[in-house]
Scaffold this motif. Structure first.
Motif, mmCIF file in Angstrom:
data_model
loop_
_atom_site.group_PDB
_atom_site.id
_atom_site.type_symbol
_atom_site.label_atom_id
_atom_site.label_comp_id
_atom_site.label_asym_id
_atom_site.label_seq_id
_atom_site.Cartn_x
_atom_site.Cartn_y
_atom_site.Cartn_z
ATOM 1 N N ARG A 8 -6.023 2.082 2.418
ATOM 2 C CA ARG A 8 -5.550 0.936 2.810
ATOM 3 C C ARG A 8 -4.664 0.986 3.983
ATOM 4 O O ARG A 8 -4.788 0.190 5.104
ATOM 5 C CB ARG A 8 -5.276 0.015 1.951
ATOM 6 C CG ARG A 8 -6.291 -0.501 0.852
ATOM 7 C CD ARG A 8 -5.865 -1.500 0.077
ATOM 8 N NE ARG A 8 -6.610 -1.441 -1.160
ATOM 9 C CZ ARG A 8 -6.221 -1.661 -2.360
ATOM 10 N NH1 ARG A 8 -4.811 -1.272 -2.721
ATOM 11 N NH2 ARG A 8 -6.953 -1.586 -3.279
ATOM 12 N N TRP A 9 -3.798 1.860 4.224
ATOM 13 C CA TRP A 9 -2.828 2.049 5.097
ATOM 14 C C TRP A 9 -3.477 2.429 6.511
ATOM 15 O O TRP A 9 -3.331 1.964 7.431
ATOM 16 C CB TRP A 9 -1.906 2.678 4.694
ATOM 17 C CG TRP A 9 -0.773 3.105 5.638
ATOM 18 C CD1 TRP A 9 0.247 2.280 6.103
ATOM 19 C CD2 TRP A 9 -0.230 4.484 6.275
ATOM 20 N NE1 TRP A 9 1.035 3.037 6.945
ATOM 21 C CE2 TRP A 9 0.716 4.094 7.177
ATOM 22 C CE3 TRP A 9 -0.900 5.731 6.262
ATOM 23 C CZ2 TRP A 9 1.539 5.304 7.954
ATOM 24 C CZ3 TRP A 9 -0.526 6.641 6.858
ATOM 25 C CH2 TRP A 9 0.655 6.331 7.918
ATOM 26 N N ASP A 41 0.666 -1.343 0.183
ATOM 27 C CA ASP A 41 -0.055 0.171 0.082
ATOM 28 C C ASP A 41 0.884 1.122 0.139
ATOM 29 O O ASP A 41 0.619 2.094 -0.830
ATOM 30 C CB ASP A 41 -1.157 0.055 1.184
ATOM 31 C CG ASP A 41 -1.897 -1.124 1.315
ATOM 32 O OD1 ASP A 41 -2.081 -1.627 0.218
ATOM 33 O OD2 ASP A 41 -2.334 -1.580 2.329
ATOM 34 N N VAL A 42 1.956 1.382 0.926
ATOM 35 C CA VAL A 42 2.672 2.428 0.832
ATOM 36 C C VAL A 42 3.583 2.524 -0.278
ATOM 37 O O VAL A 42 3.874 3.632 -0.763
ATOM 38 C CB VAL A 42 3.610 2.325 2.167
ATOM 39 C CG1 VAL A 42 4.648 3.439 2.365
ATOM 40 C CG2 VAL A 42 2.796 2.176 3.425
ATOM 41 N N ILE A 94 4.898 5.517 -5.277
ATOM 42 C CA ILE A 94 4.860 5.555 -6.704
ATOM 43 C C ILE A 94 3.937 6.239 -7.303
ATOM 44 O O ILE A 94 4.158 7.144 -8.322
ATOM 45 C CB ILE A 94 5.010 4.109 -7.180
ATOM 46 C CG1 ILE A 94 6.165 3.671 -6.985
ATOM 47 C CG2 ILE A 94 4.667 4.227 -8.999
ATOM 48 C CD1 ILE A 94 6.016 1.996 -7.361
ATOM 49 N N GLY A 95 2.630 6.543 -6.834
ATOM 50 C CA GLY A 95 1.517 7.400 -7.206
ATOM 51 C C GLY A 95 2.072 8.922 -6.866
ATOM 52 O O GLY A 95 1.927 9.667 -7.939
ATOM 53 N N ALA A 96 2.618 9.122 -5.877
ATOM 54 C CA ALA A 96 3.253 10.382 -5.498
ATOM 55 C C ALA A 96 4.401 11.148 -6.737
ATOM 56 O O ALA A 96 4.503 12.028 -6.905
ATOM 57 C CB ALA A 96 3.654 10.681 -4.380
ATOM 58 N N PHE A 148 -4.234 6.141 -6.740
ATOM 59 C CA PHE A 148 -3.264 4.950 -6.177
ATOM 60 C C PHE A 148 -2.775 5.470 -4.905
ATOM 61 O O PHE A 148 -2.665 4.764 -4.098
ATOM 62 C CB PHE A 148 -2.167 4.743 -7.121
ATOM 63 C CG PHE A 148 -2.221 3.538 -8.256
ATOM 64 C CD1 PHE A 148 -1.829 2.470 -7.609
ATOM 65 C CD2 PHE A 148 -3.011 3.828 -9.200
ATOM 66 C CE1 PHE A 148 -2.027 1.203 -8.485
ATOM 67 C CE2 PHE A 148 -3.273 2.694 -10.011
ATOM 68 C CZ PHE A 148 -2.672 1.527 -9.882
ATOM 69 N N ILE A 149 -2.590 6.885 -4.983
ATOM 70 C CA ILE A 149 -2.027 7.449 -3.526
ATOM 71 C C ILE A 149 -3.309 7.383 -2.532
ATOM 72 O O ILE A 149 -3.142 6.948 -1.422
ATOM 73 C CB ILE A 149 -1.871 9.243 -3.796
ATOM 74 C CG1 ILE A 149 -0.447 9.231 -4.565
ATOM 75 C CG2 ILE A 149 -1.584 9.943 -2.493
ATOM 76 C CD1 ILE A 149 -0.339 10.377 -4.985
ATOM 77 N N GLY A 150 -4.745 7.650 -3.000
ATOM 78 C CA GLY A 150 -5.793 7.692 -2.249
ATOM 79 C C GLY A 150 -6.155 6.313 -1.586
ATOM 80 O O GLY A 150 -6.136 6.142 -0.405
#
Lengths: 346, 335
Positions: free
Chosen positions: B155-156, A301-302, A307-309, B148-150
């Motif tokens: 989830r985190w 998740d992290v 990677i999104g960032a 993806f960030i959201g």
């Protein structure tokens, strides 16, 4: 005296800095080089395993980079191919459903090219924006992969070949890495030395001018989408071989990482600017980042957040974006100054 | 009076008919009103031929499922009209909305949950909107990265766990509340759509969104603050997605980060099928509602005929491509 010396000092000292600044703004790959340097430095200090056990890192780079290389051909012309993620899944499922291995690979690649043709048809002939056309295809093909595979992973018939495929072939290089390098070399030569490939830049830079100069724009766009579909299908076949099974759900992270690799590599989404080398550098920095995070036991998740960032920062930090922001700030400042001073002239 | 009106109206109409070729008129009409005809035909045919479609239970189910997607699509219509293609990050936003509604209100109460969701919606709108409006970045790529960030953050933060609404809470009652034959979620959908339609057609902001969508350069020259328009459009989309997540969470009384997959393209399909143009500048929230009804009926028919998730995805993906093709061809023909 001292102030003079200082001024002279800064002047002479600023020259290499100035040259560097110009180099950074001129070369599209500069952002990728900067990110690669930061990531590599971080990895050397924090997680040297990334480089000592380099075959895993190279494998990850090849995984991310292969689809991105095909994508580069399309983005150079100012189009997008979002359907690559599903092309990967469909071609993998198709390949696994066919008993003969060479036959399966061949059919998978043909499927990829056909998907490229379909994408190009909607973009060129019908005249839909490529974002929307390939987005529709992305969903359509994802569904198709589910339908063909009956919503289950499909095992390939020849599992031994798959296991052999995952092993090093020459030195430490697995076939996947070798194929990745070969595709890189071919794409690099194609976009820098071959006329058709050079014309991609012209089509992306100024489509009307390219058309007036006698470049068959429509045919080039077809070529680009076919390359992208073909390479994505190849990546799907490689994934299926290495895992000895095709997963219809595969590909959602591929979409993120392949676009991230290409965009970090300095390719302009409006077309005409960028390079295959940049995409390679982008894929390398992303691969090192991912493997480094995995070695440091960071949750998936992290990793997705990181990677999104990175993609987010990459897409808003290209030169045109930065210029747009500066322009906006300049206008805002000027208009405030106008408001403060009493109106004398229009 | 009326006679002269008819007389003056009639020649001008035939004039335009003469200017545009016959095929253009037909495709233009189809692109404009085809969806009404197709929806009506599909409803009638399936009521006759598909077993179990016309039952009250099934129709209620169709509308219950349509409500969250409809609210998401209603908000996203602003992004599409502003010529920014779509907001992929609604997937993350819907899931966040549902998890916040149930998870936060279980521990802190409903008011806090609503406030938290509002703050998150503003953040999504600002981040997407500033990246697209100020930095002029591509909306698809920006919202792909924020998805993806959201989702990663959600989830985190939630540890991937599933939240259940507690017995007897307000949310639980909201999810099952009905006024007459109408479930509350449907009433919420209609009210939100009417409100957004009002904003789109009767406010300066709505007008600015439309003019920016049809011609960004002209809108800027006319004094429209383009960045504010884009940020506003993405904020409306984020609020719609949060409310959609609320309705989804309240209806199913559970919330998990994976519950909203597919909401992006279902909402997009509904918007486009409804007749809002992906080329920007043209569209309406009420037509999006009709698109939602169509997409939901289509999905329902496929479920009733035993076609799985794969076929449903293929149908909706194909629908997007076909609907946009009709729009594009109609534009080409009238030009």
């Amino acid at each position: 005296m001292t102030s003079d010396a200082e001024v002279i000092g800064t002047k002479s000292g600023s020259r290499p800095v100035e040259r560097l600044r110009r180099l950074i703004t001129r070369r599209p790959e500069s952002r990728a080089v900067i990110l690669l340097a930061i990531v590599s430095l971080g990895a050397i200090i924090l997680e040297p395993l990334v480089f000592t056990a380099y075959s895993a890192t190279l494998g990850r780079i090849a995984l991310i980079g292969l689809v991105a290389l095909g994508l580069t051909a399309v983005i150079l012309m100012g189009e997008l191919d979002l359907s690559v993620a599903s092309t990967l899944a469909v071609s993998g499922v198709v390949m696994a459903s066919i008993d003969s291995l060479p036959g399966g690979i061949l059919v998978a690649l043909i499927v990829g090219v056909c998907i490229g043709v379909a994408n190009a048809f909607f973009v060129v002939v019908v005249g839909i924006n490529s974002f929307i056309a390939t987005l529709g295809m992305l969903f359509f093909l994802r569904g198709l992969a589910f339908v063909i595979s009956d919503e289950q992973p499909v095992r390939i018939a020849n599992i031994d070949a798959g296991i052999a495929f995952g092993k090093p072939l020459i030195g430490d290089f697995t076939p996947r890495m070798l194929i990745f390098l070969a595709v890189f070399v071919v794409m690099h030569v194609f976009t820098t030395r071959v006329r058709v490939g050079r014309e991609f830049y012209a089509v992306g830079g100024n489509r009307t001018a390219a058309y007036d100069a006698g470049i068959p724009v429509r045919r080039r766009i077809f070529t680009g989408f076919m390359i992208s579909g073909f390479v994505a299908a190849g990546a799907g076949a490689i994934n299926t071989l290495e895992r000895t099974a095709a997963d219809p759900t595969s590909g959602s992270t591929v979409l993120l990482s392949s676009f991230a690799a290409a965009i970090i590599g300095g390719i302009l989404l409006t077309g005409g600017r960028g390079s295959v080398l940049g995409t390679l550098l982008g894929a390398a920095s992303l691969g090192i980042l991912q493997v480094g995070l995995t070695h440091s036991a960071v949750q998936v998740d992290v990793q997705n957040i990181v990677i999104g960032a990175v993609l987010f920062v990459a897409v808003i930090s290209d030169p045109a974006s930065v210029r747009a922001v500066f322009e906006r700030v300049r206008i805002a400042v000027r208009s405030r100054r106008h408001q403060q001073t009493p109106v004398t002239s229009a | 009076m009326t006679a002269s009106n008819v007389e003056t109206a009639a020649p001008s109409r035939s004039n335009t008919d003469n200017l545009a070729p016959r095929s253009a008129v037909v495709t233009g009409w189809l692109a404009d009103r085809g969806i009404f005809v197709v929806t009506a035909v599909v409803v009638v045919l399936s009521a006759i031929f598909v077993d179990g479609f016309a039952s009250l239970d099934n129709i209620t189910d169709v509308f219950n499922r349509a409500a969250p997607i409809g609210i998401v699509a209603a908000g996203m219509t602003f992004v599409v009209i502003s010529a920014n293609y779509l907001d992929l990050s609604v997937v993350a936003q819907v899931a966040t909305g549902a998890v916040v509604l149930i998870g936060v209100s279980n521990s802190r109460g409903l008011v806090v949950a609503v406030l938290v969701a509002a703050v998150i919606a503003v953040i999504y709108g600002a981040v997407n909107g500033i990246a697209v409006g100020v930095f002029k970045a591509n909306a698809v790529i920006v919202t792909l990265s924020t998805t993806f960030i959201g989702l990663g953050l959600l989830r985190w933060a939630s540890g991937g766990s599933i939240y259940f609404g507690s017995e007897g809470t307000l949310i639980r009652r909201f999810g099952t509340f009905e006024i007459g034959p109408f479930p509350l979620s449907m009433i919420a959908l209609v009210l939100i759509a009417l409100l957004l339609e009002f904003v789109l057609n009767r406010t300066t902001f709505g007008f600015a969104v439309k003019s920016f969508g049809s011609n960004p350069a002209a809108a800027r020259l006319a004094g429209v603050d383009t960045a504010r328009v884009v940020i506003g459009a993405f904020t409306f989309s984020a609020f719609g997605a949060m409310l959609g997540g609320f309705v989804l969470g309240a209806f199913s009384n559970t919330a998990v980060s994976a519950m909203s997959s597919g909401y992006d393209f279902r909402a997009l399909a509904a918007i486009i099928v409804g007749g809002t143009s992906v080329f920007g500048g043209k569209g309406s929230v009420l037509r999006t509602l009709l698109g939602v009804v169509f997409v939901s009926i289509l999905t329902n028919l496929m479920v009733l005929s035993g076609l799985g998730f794969g076929y449903q995805q293929m149908a909706i993906g194909g629908l997007i491509v076909v609907a946009v093709s009709v729009d594009a061809l109609a534009r080409k023909a009238t030009r």
